[in-house]
Design a protein around this motif. Structure first.
Motif, PDB file in Angstrom:
ATOM      1  N   ILE A  41      89.639  77.561  63.290  1.00  0.00           N
ATOM      2  CA  ILE A  41      89.620  76.391  62.288  1.00  0.00           C
ATOM      3  C   ILE A  41      88.888  75.147  62.926  1.00  0.00           C
ATOM      4  CG2 ILE A  41      90.917  74.673  60.945  1.00  0.00           C
ATOM      5  CD1 ILE A  41      92.896  76.741  60.692  1.00  0.00           C
ATOM      6  N   GLU A  42      87.854  74.570  62.410  1.00  0.00           N
ATOM      7  CA  GLU A  42      87.172  73.595  63.208  1.00  0.00           C
ATOM      8  C   GLU A  42      87.932  72.264  62.736  1.00  0.00           C
ATOM      9  OE1 GLU A  42      82.755  73.070  63.707  1.00  0.00           O
ATOM     10  OE2 GLU A  42      82.841  74.543  62.260  1.00  0.00           O
ATOM     11  N   PRO A  43      88.097  71.440  63.831  1.00  0.00           N
ATOM     12  CA  PRO A  43      89.118  70.278  63.303  1.00  0.00           C
ATOM     13  C   PRO A  43      88.526  69.502  62.301  1.00  0.00           C
ATOM     14  CG  PRO A  43      88.940  70.448  65.578  1.00  0.00           C
ATOM     15  CD  PRO A  43      87.911  71.775  64.843  1.00  0.00           C
ATOM     16  N   LEU A  44      88.959  68.704  61.180  1.00  0.00           N
ATOM     17  CA  LEU A  44      88.405  68.095  60.212  1.00  0.00           C
ATOM     18  C   LEU A  44      87.568  66.942  60.699  1.00  0.00           C
ATOM     19  CD1 LEU A  44      91.182  68.266  57.362  1.00  0.00           C
ATOM     20  CD2 LEU A  44      89.011  69.394  57.491  1.00  0.00           C
ATOM     21  N   GLU A  58      97.813  65.956  58.139  1.00  0.00           N
ATOM     22  CA  GLU A  58      98.727  66.834  57.300  1.00  0.00           C
ATOM     23  C   GLU A  58      97.793  67.939  56.359  1.00  0.00           C
ATOM     24  OE1 GLU A  58     101.137  66.190  53.321  1.00  0.00           O
ATOM     25  OE2 GLU A  58     101.370  64.730  54.929  1.00  0.00           O
ATOM     26  N   VAL A  59      96.512  67.747  56.296  1.00  0.00           N
ATOM     27  CA  VAL A  59      95.636  68.493  55.587  1.00  0.00           C
ATOM     28  C   VAL A  59      95.316  69.488  56.472  1.00  0.00           C
ATOM     29  CG1 VAL A  59      93.265  68.868  54.750  1.00  0.00           C
ATOM     30  CG2 VAL A  59      94.600  66.825  54.054  1.00  0.00           C
ATOM     31  N   GLN A  60      95.089  69.179  57.814  1.00  0.00           N
ATOM     32  CA  GLN A  60      94.789  70.213  58.878  1.00  0.00           C
ATOM     33  C   GLN A  60      95.770  71.029  59.164  1.00  0.00           C
ATOM     34  OE1 GLN A  60      91.620  69.628  61.115  1.00  0.00           O
ATOM     35  NE2 GLN A  60      92.034  71.714  61.119  1.00  0.00           N
ATOM     36  N   GLU A  61      97.144  70.579  59.233  1.00  0.00           N
ATOM     37  CA  GLU A  61      98.246  71.371  59.430  1.00  0.00           C
ATOM     38  C   GLU A  61      98.328  72.294  58.255  1.00  0.00           C
ATOM     39  OE1 GLU A  61     103.132  71.129  59.505  1.00  0.00           O
ATOM     40  OE2 GLU A  61     101.943  69.191  60.408  1.00  0.00           O
ATOM     41  N   GLN A  66      97.739  77.913  56.057  1.00  0.00           N
ATOM     42  CA  GLN A  66      97.333  79.065  55.346  1.00  0.00           C
ATOM     43  C   GLN A  66      96.547  80.147  55.918  1.00  0.00           C
ATOM     44  OE1 GLN A  66      94.797  76.727  52.991  1.00  0.00           O
ATOM     45  NE2 GLN A  66      96.283  75.908  51.314  1.00  0.00           N
ATOM     46  N   ALA A  67      95.844  79.648  57.129  1.00  0.00           N
ATOM     47  CA  ALA A  67      95.335  80.578  57.857  1.00  0.00           C
ATOM     48  C   ALA A  67      96.180  81.562  58.482  1.00  0.00           C
ATOM     49  CB  ALA A  67      94.285  80.009  58.933  1.00  0.00           C
ATOM     50  N   LYS A  68      97.309  81.143  58.875  1.00  0.00           N
ATOM     51  CA  LYS A  68      98.471  81.865  59.772  1.00  0.00           C
ATOM     52  C   LYS A  68      98.872  83.094  58.706  1.00  0.00           C
ATOM     53  CE  LYS A  68      99.887  78.540  63.362  1.00  0.00           C
ATOM     54  NZ  LYS A  68     100.747  77.900  63.809  1.00  0.00           N
ATOM     55  N   GLU A  69      99.061  82.552  57.411  1.00  0.00           N
ATOM     56  CA  GLU A  69      99.410  83.445  56.607  1.00  0.00           C
ATOM     57  C   GLU A  69      98.273  84.367  56.307  1.00  0.00           C
ATOM     58  OE1 GLU A  69     100.577  81.618  52.733  1.00  0.00           O
ATOM     59  OE2 GLU A  69     101.904  80.081  54.076  1.00  0.00           O
ATOM     60  N   GLN A  70      97.067  84.320  55.964  1.00  0.00           N
ATOM     61  CA  GLN A  70      96.101  85.107  55.645  1.00  0.00           C
ATOM     62  C   GLN A  70      95.895  86.064  56.904  1.00  0.00           C
ATOM     63  OE1 GLN A  70      93.331  82.121  54.339  1.00  0.00           O
ATOM     64  NE2 GLN A  70      92.554  83.640  53.111  1.00  0.00           N
ATOM     65  N   LEU A  71      96.126  85.556  58.318  1.00  0.00           N
ATOM     66  CA  LEU A  71      95.869  86.490  59.156  1.00  0.00           C
ATOM     67  C   LEU A  71      96.868  87.433  59.345  1.00  0.00           C
ATOM     68  CD1 LEU A  71      93.777  86.727  61.438  1.00  0.00           C
ATOM     69  CD2 LEU A  71      94.962  85.358  63.126  1.00  0.00           C
ATOM     70  N   GLN A  72      98.287  87.000  59.013  1.00  0.00           N
ATOM     71  CA  GLN A  72      99.448  87.832  59.148  1.00  0.00           C
ATOM     72  C   GLN A  72      99.292  89.100  57.943  1.00  0.00           C
ATOM     73  OE1 GLN A  72     103.164  85.850  57.933  1.00  0.00           O
ATOM     74  NE2 GLN A  72     104.274  87.159  59.561  1.00  0.00           N
ATOM     75  N   LYS A  73      98.918  88.549  56.619  1.00  0.00           N
ATOM     76  CA  LYS A  73      98.664  89.689  55.723  1.00  0.00           C
ATOM     77  C   LYS A  73      97.623  90.835  56.152  1.00  0.00           C
ATOM     78  CE  LYS A  73      99.941  86.758  51.609  1.00  0.00           C
ATOM     79  NZ  LYS A  73      99.322  86.026  50.643  1.00  0.00           N
ATOM     80  N   ARG A  84      99.548  89.174  68.686  1.00  0.00           N
ATOM     81  CA  ARG A  84      98.342  89.216  68.887  1.00  0.00           C
ATOM     82  C   ARG A  84      97.242  88.800  67.379  1.00  0.00           C
ATOM     83  NH1 ARG A  84      99.553  94.835  70.376  1.00  0.00           N
ATOM     84  NH2 ARG A  84      98.161  95.633  68.774  1.00  0.00           N
ATOM     85  N   GLN A  85      98.148  87.800  66.819  1.00  0.00           N
ATOM     86  CA  GLN A  85      97.435  87.018  65.746  1.00  0.00           C
ATOM     87  C   GLN A  85      97.256  85.699  66.335  1.00  0.00           C
ATOM     88  OE1 GLN A  85      99.807  87.457  62.230  1.00  0.00           O
ATOM     89  NE2 GLN A  85     100.613  89.435  63.009  1.00  0.00           N
ATOM     90  N   HIS A  86      95.947  85.207  66.323  1.00  0.00           N
ATOM     91  CA  HIS A  86      95.749  84.053  66.894  1.00  0.00           C
ATOM     92  C   HIS A  86      94.923  82.839  65.786  1.00  0.00           C
ATOM     93  CE1 HIS A  86      96.515  85.718  70.821  1.00  0.00           C
ATOM     94  NE2 HIS A  86      95.908  86.812  70.247  1.00  0.00           N
ATOM     95  N   VAL A  87      95.414  81.952  65.632  1.00  0.00           N
ATOM     96  CA  VAL A  87      94.662  81.012  64.842  1.00  0.00           C
ATOM     97  C   VAL A  87      94.767  79.809  65.763  1.00  0.00           C
ATOM     98  CG1 VAL A  87      95.034  79.145  62.668  1.00  0.00           C
ATOM     99  CG2 VAL A  87      95.610  81.521  62.678  1.00  0.00           C
ATOM    100  N   VAL A  88      93.564  79.389  66.002  1.00  0.00           N
ATOM    101  CA  VAL A  88      93.296  78.286  67.195  1.00  0.00           C
ATOM    102  C   VAL A  88      92.309  77.292  66.510  1.00  0.00           C
ATOM    103  CG1 VAL A  88      93.684  79.775  69.004  1.00  0.00           C
ATOM    104  CG2 VAL A  88      91.508  79.547  68.100  1.00  0.00           C
ATOM    105  N   LEU A  89      92.475  76.000  66.873  1.00  0.00           N
ATOM    106  CA  LEU A  89      91.742  74.918  66.415  1.00  0.00           C
ATOM    107  C   LEU A  89      90.486  74.466  67.432  1.00  0.00           C
ATOM    108  CD1 LEU A  89      91.989  73.088  64.294  1.00  0.00           C
ATOM    109  CD2 LEU A  89      93.379  71.484  65.785  1.00  0.00           C
ATOM    110  N   GLY A  90      89.362  74.473  67.074  1.00  0.00           N
ATOM    111  CA  GLY A  90      88.175  74.156  67.940  1.00  0.00           C
ATOM    112  C   GLY A  90      86.975  74.682  67.435  1.00  0.00           C
TER     113      GLY A  90
END
Length: 146
Positions: A41-44, A58-61, A66-73, A84-90
């Protein structure tokens, strides 16, 4: 032919991601490789450069959750554990490079929309990942349903 033990799959979590996941699953089974999924996720503040006079944390969080939930699904049908599920900012390409090195991936799989013209000149994540990776990169051509 190269054999792969650890495959990092970079997903944008769009509808096209299923095509990338299918190819990753096929290769993972063929090589008996361990799959890891990632979404960057690119920082806003990158997108808006501080032009918006408000706190975007708060929006970033919410975006990260949401990304973590989608990756988990996406991980459930493939049996990929949470570690082994990675949601990172950058910045996507550099974060995928960093993560691939961190987990000792020997293959990175990403989706490519095959853009042309102006879209190509503006750059793509797939191109950025390809031109800085320390391991093999497979760009899966995704076809959008239009």
């Amino acid at each position: 032919m190269a054999t792969y033990k650890k495959i990092l799959v970079g997903l944008d979590l769009s509808e096209d991601s299923s095509q990338v996941l299918k190819k990753a699953e096929e290769l993972g089974k063929a090589f008996g490789a361990e799959l890891s999924l990632s979404h960057v996720i690119e920082p806003l503040t990158f997108a808006y450069g501080g032009d918006i006079p408000m706190d975007l944390s708060e929006v970033q969080e919410q975006l990260q959750n949401q990304a973590k939930e989608q990756l988990q699904k996406a991980s459930v049908p493939l049996g990929i554990p949470e570690e082994r599920q990675h949601v990172v900012l950058g910045q996507p390409a550099s974060e995928i490079h960093r993560l691939a090195e961190e987990i000792s991936a020997d293959l990175v799989i990403i989706g490519s929309h095959g853009r042309h013209g102006l879209a190509l000149l503006l750059g793509s994540t797939a191109n950025g990942v390809l031109h800085g990776a320390g391991c093999d990169v497979l760009a899966v051509r995704v076809h959008s349903e239009e």
